[in-house]
Enzyme design. Sequence first.
Site, PDB file in Angstrom:
ATOM      1  N   GLY A   1       0.816  -1.207   0.000  1.00  0.00           N
ATOM      2  CA  GLY A   1       0.000   0.000   0.000  1.00  0.00           C
ATOM      3  C   GLY A   1       0.845   1.250   0.000  1.00  0.00           C
ATOM      4  O   GLY A   1       2.055   1.200   0.208  1.00  0.00           O
TER       5      GLY A   1
ATOM      6  N   GLU B   1       3.738  -2.167  -8.071  1.00  0.00           N
ATOM      7  CA  GLU B   1       5.027  -1.562  -7.744  1.00  0.00           C
ATOM      8  C   GLU B   1       5.744  -2.286  -6.613  1.00  0.00           C
ATOM      9  O   GLU B   1       6.940  -2.544  -6.694  1.00  0.00           O
ATOM     10  CB  GLU B   1       4.831  -0.096  -7.318  1.00  0.00           C
ATOM     11  CG  GLU B   1       4.490   0.849  -8.424  1.00  0.00           C
ATOM     12  CD  GLU B   1       4.234   2.272  -7.933  1.00  0.00           C
ATOM     13  OE1 GLU B   1       3.887   3.095  -8.783  1.00  0.00           O
ATOM     14  OE2 GLU B   1       4.378   2.556  -6.728  1.00  0.00           O
TER      15      GLU B   1
ATOM     16  N   ARG C   1      12.987  -5.198  -2.451  1.00  0.00           N
ATOM     17  CA  ARG C   1      11.764  -5.634  -1.769  1.00  0.00           C
ATOM     18  C   ARG C   1      11.377  -7.041  -2.224  1.00  0.00           C
ATOM     19  O   ARG C   1      11.530  -7.398  -3.382  1.00  0.00           O
ATOM     20  CB  ARG C   1      10.636  -4.653  -2.072  1.00  0.00           C
ATOM     21  CG  ARG C   1       9.426  -4.868  -1.199  1.00  0.00           C
ATOM     22  CD  ARG C   1       8.479  -3.703  -1.313  1.00  0.00           C
ATOM     23  NE  ARG C   1       8.325  -3.121  -0.004  1.00  0.00           N
ATOM     24  CZ  ARG C   1       7.574  -2.084   0.260  1.00  0.00           C
ATOM     25  NH1 ARG C   1       6.931  -1.461  -0.693  1.00  0.00           N
ATOM     26  NH2 ARG C   1       7.460  -1.629   1.479  1.00  0.00           N
TER      27      ARG C   1
END
Length: 159
Positions: free
Chosen positions: A60, A79, A127
Amino acid sequence: MARESRKKERNMKTKTNSERTYYDDGFRKRSACLCFRSPSREEVLLVSSSGSPGNWVVPGGGQEPEETPGDAAIRELKEEAGVIGCVGKHVGDFEYEEGGKKKRTSVFCLMFEKELDEWLDQTESGRRRKWFNIKDALSELKKYKPRQCMYLEKSLKSR
């Protein structure tokens, strides 16, 4: 017209490659998504935290100008997790204060469609993404972002 421009300027702050947007009551506009692997909702996708890579969070972030909350949730999922999904039910809006900043997050359920081999936050910041069963996801979220447990719990109650 000038008044509208001033109001619009007051409701946005520029950030690298994006603009932070705010509701008139001062809450920052955010969206998040609970991406489930299947309609049974037995597994949910979490991403490693950008600020604390050993911890897991719900994908988010901030809503862009002219972007709907649902569109922001889809963009954030792509993303942050490199996952394409179809937006489903709106779980709810969750308000909180963090570091003196007010935030309102619109949370949506998304149904998994496909995983990308490479994605923006993986290449820029390393990530990671991982599928968790619901019990383990709740356990991980309680460690670092306990308020995000509410997102998941509410989504499961409203099947």
